[in-house]
Every structure is written in C-alpha cells, then in structure tokens.
Design a protein around this motif. Structure first.
Motif, PDB file in Angstrom:
ATOM      1  N   UNK A 138       0.765  -1.223   0.000  1.00 38.24           N
ATOM      2  CA  UNK A 138       0.000   0.000   0.000  1.00 38.24           C
ATOM      3  C   UNK A 138       0.808   1.293   0.000  1.00 38.24           C
ATOM      4  N   UNK A 139       1.828   1.413   0.831  1.00 41.90           N
ATOM      5  CA  UNK A 139       2.540   2.678   0.936  1.00 41.90           C
ATOM      6  C   UNK A 139       3.991   2.530   0.522  1.00 41.90           C
ATOM      7  N   UNK A 140       4.572   3.648   0.124  1.00 42.89           N
ATOM      8  CA  UNK A 140       5.947   3.641  -0.365  1.00 42.89           C
ATOM      9  C   UNK A 140       6.907   3.117   0.689  1.00 42.89           C
ATOM     10  N   UNK A 141       7.881   2.329   0.247  1.00 44.92           N
ATOM     11  CA  UNK A 141       8.935   1.847   1.119  1.00 44.92           C
ATOM     12  C   UNK A 141       9.006   0.341   1.117  1.00 44.92           C
ATOM     13  N   UNK A 142       9.671  -0.254   0.112  1.00 46.96           N
ATOM     14  CA  UNK A 142       9.772  -1.710   0.047  1.00 46.96           C
ATOM     15  C   UNK A 142      11.205  -2.190   0.148  1.00 46.96           C
ATOM     16  N   UNK A 143      12.163  -1.271   0.179  1.00 43.10           N
ATOM     17  CA  UNK A 143      13.555  -1.648   0.317  1.00 43.10           C
ATOM     18  C   UNK A 143      14.320  -1.732  -0.983  1.00 43.10           C
ATOM     19  N   UNK A 144      13.637  -1.698  -2.131  1.00 40.97           N
ATOM     20  CA  UNK A 144      14.343  -1.872  -3.398  1.00 40.97           C
ATOM     21  C   UNK A 144      14.662  -0.552  -4.091  1.00 40.97           C
ATOM     22  N   UNK A 145      14.193   0.572  -3.546  1.00 38.48           N
ATOM     23  CA  UNK A 145      14.487   1.868  -4.151  1.00 38.48           C
ATOM     24  C   UNK A 145      15.788   2.423  -3.576  1.00 38.48           C
ATOM     25  N   UNK A 146      16.632   3.070  -4.392  1.00 34.40           N
ATOM     26  CA  UNK A 146      17.919   3.571  -3.891  1.00 34.40           C
ATOM     27  C   UNK A 146      17.795   4.460  -2.655  1.00 34.40           C
ATOM     28  N   UNK A 147      16.761   5.309  -2.603  1.00 36.10           N
ATOM     29  CA  UNK A 147      16.631   6.185  -1.434  1.00 36.10           C
ATOM     30  C   UNK A 147      16.411   5.375  -0.166  1.00 36.10           C
ATOM     31  N   UNK A 148      15.573   4.345  -0.260  1.00 36.26           N
ATOM     32  CA  UNK A 148      15.307   3.510   0.905  1.00 36.26           C
ATOM     33  C   UNK A 148      16.533   2.691   1.271  1.00 36.26           C
ATOM     34  N   UNK A 149      17.261   2.200   0.270  1.00 39.68           N
ATOM     35  CA  UNK A 149      18.481   1.441   0.544  1.00 39.68           C
ATOM     36  C   UNK A 149      19.498   2.276   1.308  1.00 39.68           C
ATOM     37  N   UNK A 150      19.685   3.523   0.872  1.00 41.31           N
ATOM     38  CA  UNK A 150      20.656   4.374   1.550  1.00 41.31           C
ATOM     39  C   UNK A 150      20.232   4.672   2.982  1.00 41.31           C
ATOM     40  N   UNK A 151      18.942   4.923   3.183  1.00 43.49           N
ATOM     41  CA  UNK A 151      18.456   5.187   4.543  1.00 43.49           C
ATOM     42  C   UNK A 151      18.586   3.946   5.421  1.00 43.49           C
ATOM     43  N   UNK A 262      21.601  12.161  15.172  1.00 44.09           N
ATOM     44  CA  UNK A 262      21.888  12.269  13.748  1.00 44.09           C
ATOM     45  C   UNK A 262      20.587  12.429  12.964  1.00 44.09           C
ATOM     46  N   UNK A 263      20.687  13.145  11.854  1.00 42.89           N
ATOM     47  CA  UNK A 263      19.571  13.307  10.929  1.00 42.89           C
ATOM     48  C   UNK A 263      19.964  12.692   9.596  1.00 42.89           C
ATOM     49  N   UNK A 264      19.128  11.753   9.096  1.00 43.07           N
ATOM     50  CA  UNK A 264      19.358  11.102   7.812  1.00 43.07           C
ATOM     51  C   UNK A 264      18.209  11.478   6.885  1.00 43.07           C
ATOM     52  N   UNK A 265      18.534  12.080   5.748  1.00 37.30           N
ATOM     53  CA  UNK A 265      17.476  12.465   4.807  1.00 37.30           C
ATOM     54  C   UNK A 265      17.832  11.995   3.408  1.00 37.30           C
ATOM     55  N   UNK A 266      16.812  11.563   2.672  1.00 36.46           N
ATOM     56  CA  UNK A 266      17.006  11.099   1.307  1.00 36.46           C
ATOM     57  C   UNK A 266      15.732  11.360   0.517  1.00 36.46           C
ATOM     58  N   UNK A 267      15.674  10.777  -0.708  1.00 42.30           N
ATOM     59  CA  UNK A 267      14.595  11.095  -1.623  1.00 42.30           C
ATOM     60  C   UNK A 267      14.946  12.306  -2.477  1.00 42.30           C
ATOM     61  N   UNK A 272      18.978  18.433  -7.254  1.00 41.10           N
ATOM     62  CA  UNK A 272      18.408  19.093  -6.075  1.00 41.10           C
ATOM     63  C   UNK A 272      19.304  18.956  -4.850  1.00 41.10           C
ATOM     64  N   UNK A 273      20.399  18.199  -4.966  1.00 42.27           N
ATOM     65  CA  UNK A 273      21.238  17.960  -3.796  1.00 42.27           C
ATOM     66  C   UNK A 273      21.847  19.248  -3.248  1.00 42.27           C
ATOM     67  N   UNK A 274      22.196  20.190  -4.152  1.00 40.74           N
ATOM     68  CA  UNK A 274      22.756  21.454  -3.703  1.00 40.74           C
ATOM     69  C   UNK A 274      21.756  22.287  -2.931  1.00 40.74           C
ATOM     70  N   UNK A 275      20.498  22.307  -3.388  1.00 43.30           N
ATOM     71  CA  UNK A 275      19.451  23.048  -2.688  1.00 43.30           C
ATOM     72  C   UNK A 275      19.247  22.499  -1.280  1.00 43.30           C
ATOM     73  N   UNK A 276      19.228  21.169  -1.178  1.00 41.58           N
ATOM     74  CA  UNK A 276      19.015  20.549   0.130  1.00 41.58           C
ATOM     75  C   UNK A 276      20.204  20.810   1.047  1.00 41.58           C
ATOM     76  N   UNK A 296      20.034   9.379  -7.057  1.00 40.79           N
ATOM     77  CA  UNK A 296      19.472   9.802  -5.779  1.00 40.79           C
ATOM     78  C   UNK A 296      20.572  10.109  -4.771  1.00 40.79           C
ATOM     79  N   UNK A 297      20.252  10.980  -3.813  1.00 41.40           N
ATOM     80  CA  UNK A 297      21.218  11.459  -2.837  1.00 41.40           C
ATOM     81  C   UNK A 297      20.671  11.300  -1.419  1.00 41.40           C
ATOM     82  N   UNK A 298      21.606  11.175  -0.483  1.00 41.61           N
ATOM     83  CA  UNK A 298      21.272  11.018   0.931  1.00 41.61           C
ATOM     84  C   UNK A 298      22.307  11.784   1.751  1.00 41.61           C
ATOM     85  N   UNK A 299      21.837  12.530   2.747  1.00 40.04           N
ATOM     86  CA  UNK A 299      22.716  13.270   3.648  1.00 40.04           C
ATOM     87  C   UNK A 299      22.601  12.717   5.061  1.00 40.04           C
TER      88      UNK A 299
END
Length: 306
Positions: A138-151, A262-267, A272-276, A296-299
């Motif tokens: 139903x909702x986003x987040x299955x582990x196979x997307x790069x953003x979720x993998x990095x997080x 710590x703060x972990x952000x992705x997506x 857009x990485x410079x803006x974030x 995709x990027x993660x900080x």
C-alpha cells in the motif's frame, strides 16, 4: 473467475463517456486522462521530484475509460451493447489470481548493508541476516528503491540498542521497523497519509515490534502542535521524502534531535542535492556524509552547530 478489462477511447470527454457506458450497463469506471494526470502532478509537486518515464508514457495522449465485466453471458451482453452504440472497445482477459497474486512476483528478499534483508511477508527466509518483514502493498517503502536502501544502510550503521528514533514521512514504516529489529526501544513515526497508522502497525506486527511504535498523522512542517507531540531527544531522525519537503523541514530538525543525535534524509533527485545541502547548513545542521546511489542522494547530518 475470468474477467474482461474493457477500454474505450473517450476522445477528450471521459465524463460524458461514463454516462453513456452506465446507460449501457457498465459500472465501476476508471478514467485515464493525460490532462488529469498532468494536473495531478503539477498540484502535488511537494510529494516527488521524479516521475517514472513509463508512467508518463502510459498517460501520454491518453483519454480513455476502463471498466470490468465477468467473462460470461451477462458481461458479453454489456460489451455487445457498447459495440452496438458505435463504441469500439479494446478487450483484455484477466483472472482473479492476476489481480490478487501476480504482483507479488516482483517482490523478493532484498539484502541491505551488512546485516539486514527485507523480506515480503509471504516469502520464506532461512539466511543469516536480520529479516525485516513487510507487506509492500500500500505505501511507499519496500527496500528496493535507492533512497530507501541508503536510509536503511544508515539505520543499520547508527541505530543504537535502546535508542529512540523518529521517522518523518514514514510510509510503510520500513525504516523505523528496521531500527526496532536492530534493538531500538522506541520508534515514533509520522506521515500525511491517513492510512499510515494502520499500515505501519500491521508491518510492525509482522516483525513483533508493534509495542515499540507510536504513529501520528499530520504535516510536521505546518502543524506546530504535532511537532510538540513528537517531542525531542531522538538519537536518530529519518526523512526519506523529497527535496521540496526536506528543505522546509530542515529548520525544525534540531528540535527533535538529542544532543548527539543524527539526521538522515534522502529522496533527493539529481540536481536538487545542492538546494538541500544549502537548506541543511542554513538550519545549522552539519553535513557529515553525502551518499549517492544512481540518481538519488542522501545526507547524514549532526545537530545544530553550537
């Protein structure tokens, strides 16, 4: 039971076509219209920076109405009336099993980092990694997307036994559940989707960690009362959302974090990485690491610089 998917060209007037089809005995319509699709994207840009090319291609030039009938005499009679009315539908045969089960073949265990593996609830797993079981329906987040993998890799690295975690934009709950199975004692989650508590609770229960979860519905950026409910002192704050949400969220992040948190952000899509990064630094957060996978990027950040 076999069913027939019936698709009829709407020629830019899907609502009028639905009325005609209803008079002919059809029901339960789905409208696929490029104008509606583009309007939906333009008016909801806060939820994504990237739309799959295949999805865009599917809607290019689209103006059609779909409905479904049983592949029997009654259903065929409806199709005959549609044809007699001068409408020429495209037909596709489907089965109950197609709808209910075939999508599952695309979800297999996904190994993350050094210790985790994301396992769909119907799959058996006998390996030596720590399983995180999930219903990906139903909702986003299955582990196979790069953003979720990095997080998830960051959660594996930084989740502390007995620690407290806040997941903003929790979706399926996958990040908080991973933290819980790794030993975190308390997970608070928030999402704008009203279905989130039900889905997160169900996925947490699959892993036996439901007693560690508190889930809120609301907009963390716009709702000061919700921010107060979430509180502070979290060792790990997670936000796997999109750049246009992370940027306005950044000024509030430090109030959620423990002093050594710590703060972990992705997506965050390419470009857009410079803006974030600028928004994180303007909020006083210190960027410790910048991860990059595909487009995709993660900080990973520490709290407000004193």
């Amino acid at each position: 039971m076999d069913w027939l998917e019936v698709s009829v060209d709407a020629h830019g007037a899907p609502e009028a076509l639905c009325e005609r089809l209803a008079a002919l005995g059809a029901e339960s319509f789905v409208i696929e219209d490029e104008r509606d699709f583009q309007s939906f994207l333009e008016n909801n840009t806060q939820y994504w920076d990237f739309v799959d090319d295949k999805l865009t291609a599917d809607f290019q030039g689209a103006s059609r109405v779909k409905f479904w009938v049983a592949d029997d005499a009654e259903g065929l009679a409806v199709i005959a009336r549609v044809r007699e009315a001068g409408l020429w539908p495209e037909l596709k045969r489907v089965r109950d099993a197609d709808w209910e089960n075939n999508w599952r073949e695309y979800y297999k265990p996904v190994e993350i980092g050094q210790r985790l593996v994301i396992v769909p609830e119907w799959e058996e797993y006998g390996g030596d990694r720590i399983p995180v079981r999930l219903d990906p329906g139903l909702l986003f987040g299955t582990g196979d997307h790069p953003t979720t993998k990095m997080c998830l890799a960051a959660v594996e690295e930084f989740a502390a036994p007995g620690g407290r975690v806040l997941d903003i934009g929790c979706g399926s709950g996958i990040l908080g559940i991973a933290a819980a199975v790794l030993g975190c004692a308390d997970v608070t989650a928030a999402d704008v989707d009203e279905k989130a508590p039900e889905i997160v609770d169900a996925n947490a229960a699959l892993n036996g960690v439901e007693d560690k979860f508190t889930v809120f519905v609301g907009d963390v950026i716009a709702d000061g009362r919700l921010r107060k409910k979430l509180g502070g002192g979290y060792g790990l704050v997670l936000a796997n959302i999109v750049a246009d949400v992370i940027i306005p969220l950044a000024p509030y992040v430090s109030e959620f974090m423990a002093e050594d948190g710590l703060f972990v952000c992705s997506g965050i899509i390419d470009g857009r990485e410079g803006d974030v990064a600028a928004a994180l630094e303007a909020a006083g957060l210190r960027i410790l690491r910048h991860e990059h996978m595909d487009e995709w990027h993660c900080y990973i950040c520490s709290g407000r610089v004193k």
